[in-house]
Write an enzyme that holds these catalytic residues in place. Sequence first.
Site, mmCIF file in Angstrom:
data_model
loop_
_atom_site.group_PDB
_atom_site.id
_atom_site.type_symbol
_atom_site.label_atom_id
_atom_site.label_comp_id
_atom_site.label_asym_id
_atom_site.label_seq_id
_atom_site.Cartn_x
_atom_site.Cartn_y
_atom_site.Cartn_z
ATOM 1 N N HIS A 186 0.840 -1.188 -0.052
ATOM 2 C CA HIS A 186 -0.128 -0.253 -0.097
ATOM 3 C C HIS A 186 0.823 1.038 -0.131
ATOM 4 O O HIS A 186 2.143 1.203 0.280
ATOM 5 C CB HIS A 186 -1.033 0.208 1.462
ATOM 6 C CG HIS A 186 -0.052 -0.108 2.566
ATOM 7 N ND1 HIS A 186 0.151 -1.228 3.081
ATOM 8 C CD2 HIS A 186 0.349 1.026 3.338
ATOM 9 C CE1 HIS A 186 0.872 -1.160 4.306
ATOM 10 N NE2 HIS A 186 0.850 0.292 4.379
ATOM 11 N N CYS A 196 1.651 -0.324 16.034
ATOM 12 C CA CYS A 196 2.876 -0.808 15.273
ATOM 13 C C CYS A 196 3.538 0.374 14.503
ATOM 14 O O CYS A 196 3.354 1.520 14.390
ATOM 15 C CB CYS A 196 2.449 -1.756 14.416
ATOM 16 S SG CYS A 196 1.254 -1.136 13.206
#
Length: 729
Positions: free
Chosen positions: A65, A249
């Site tokens: 992405h 994250c």
Amino acid sequence: MSDMITADLVDLDLAAATKEAAARSLAERMRELGRITDLDGFLADVAAREAQMPTGLDGGIGIPHCRSEHVTEPTLAFGRSAAGIDFGAPDGPADLIFLIAAPAGADDAHLTILSSLARRLMDESFTGALRTSTDRSATASLIRGDAPPPAKAPVAGEAGAAPSSDDGAAAASVAGSSDSGADASDAGTSGAGAPASTATTAPQSGGDAAGPDAGTGRTDAAGATAADDGAATGSAPRGPFRVVAVTSCPTGIAHTYMAAEALEKAGGAAGVEVVVETQGSAGFARLDPTVIAAADGVIFAHDVPVRDKERFAGKPTVDVGVKAGISRAAELIAEVRGKAERGEVTAAARTAAPVDRAGEPGEGYGTKLRKWLMSGVSYMVPFVAAGGLLIALGFAIGGYEISDAKSVAEHFVWADHTSWAALLFQVGGLAFSFLVPVLAGYIAYGMADRPGLVPGFVGGAISLTINAGFLGGLIAGLLAGFTVMTIQRLKVPKPLRGIMPVVVIPLISSIVVGFLMFLVVGKPVAELQQALTDWLSGLSGANAVILGVLLGLMMCFDLGGPLNKVAYAFAVGGLANPTEGSLKVMAAVMAAGMVPPLAMALATVVRGRLFTKTERENGKAAWVLGASFITEGAIPFAAADPLRVIPSAMVGGAVTGALSMLFECTLRAPHGGIFVVPLIGNPFLYLLAIVAGTLVSTGLVLLLKGARKPDQAAASAEAASAEKVSVAA
């Protein structure tokens, strides 16, 4: 997501063998629909994002992405590979590939797609349906959430996925909405499209009595939870166990939301109310303070520091990596419940200092102390560089008498170079005046996070006030950190927990540190500092040379590590109130620190065959690093052959330090290498000392390397080259 993926954007027989080919194949479908204006430009953006961190996830999933100026609207393409494609996931190749394209600057759209998709991927029925679907339109509809997956979709071969609560929960998650008919075990799950930070909300006073809670995503088949019953009737029975969690994250996208989904589902299955704050790449919405206050426990599932962690102070806490939040969600909830039942109230939450994570479990006290001190020194260095170099420039332009110039706020002549020199000197002096407070403040910060800053800075300022100097700053920082850590361990009533980090802890710790610095330890330290200053001022002859040898050895022993930083900080501390002795120390420290990289660079030129090709390339950069006083330039050589490189560097550094002191060279700038030679006292002798030490280190390292058996040396070089090629490949 209705327009983001269509049947034309689905490839159920993706034939690509590499992740680059897969991205190109799916991107070509986007271009055909006019979603991408420049295919190669978009693929370059995808590759750049992939280079930051692999986008493969456990369970055979790849999610390449990016945001790109070549994208006209948010788009999702899906491909299924029979052979599997390596996207860097720990458990192997991916057979389900999702290519996500968002327009440049479209953070909200980008994050919405990714978070929604990541949450759905936690449902085995969803991924199982994708693996067995034979119709592109049906697959696109399934991904959009227009229809739930089959109730008994096969999931064989899927690894790493968290178990779904039940088929109804899976359907609700995929469809992106709560299902009032869901089983009671689904309480706490959220719709896939809901913002993660509000996916599940603990009941507030006067909460809904029955049915789905539209603002929270909670559903109860019985019509009301125990907590809601209590609110409705006015009684006060103990409600369900409440947990607040934070997930994050490094990229703030996939794992962040997958962990949130897993925790919410595990909480629902266990009858625990779980509220998750996802700290994603586009920012985060903070949990309501009343929700945090009502929580019985906290779970941190993160790979990056939790932002504003002090909000969760004083509660039972489980702190793990984000992947544990995905794979062990039920265990984490059980663990935090156990801690609460045992009364294990965690001290005020602490985030690792950006420089070093201090105080990890299992570390010895010496290791923790080193990290705390390094934290303070690391934050101090920018002030040293800025302040010291400005002072040096002021001296270079206006001469040493510029220190007696009037304040530029009262007298400044635009066309007079001495006014500009005075400006540089006075700005540098103010920056330099922060050295001790910053050192003390960030030592305390490394120990106790943000609550340690106030008493640390206060203690550092007191150290300057009582002339305790650099040593006083070290002690003040440690005192502040220990004081705050002690206060944090105290059990306090719930009403006080919210104000502890911002009011109570800074107030009490500042009083304690102030008392200790002014009335207990400050005066003895100030006397010790004065004695050290007098000793440095009186250095001459053999004593100066011995100190130069010691400083040279320290600078070159760990090549930028803790011992190097101690010697450097010692020298810089003397510049706050410069004397002839402290200026000599600064000169010796910088000269010795330049030797290791310069010596390694010279050695690779003189006898290159003793070094690998990679080391010879590193040698070219070491010339510049050494000349700039960046001792770390020798680390690649020391890492490859420490027993020969480090002793050689230490001997050369000791020679340079001794000669610099013997030649009585002085330096008022704390950094700069050869670029501040005009500011050095006895510059030619100073350069001679550096050259001498460099030659000694070079000769010694070549002698030691040449003493190896030829076949051993060749094998070592060959192995190192092969290893480098393997890593590059």
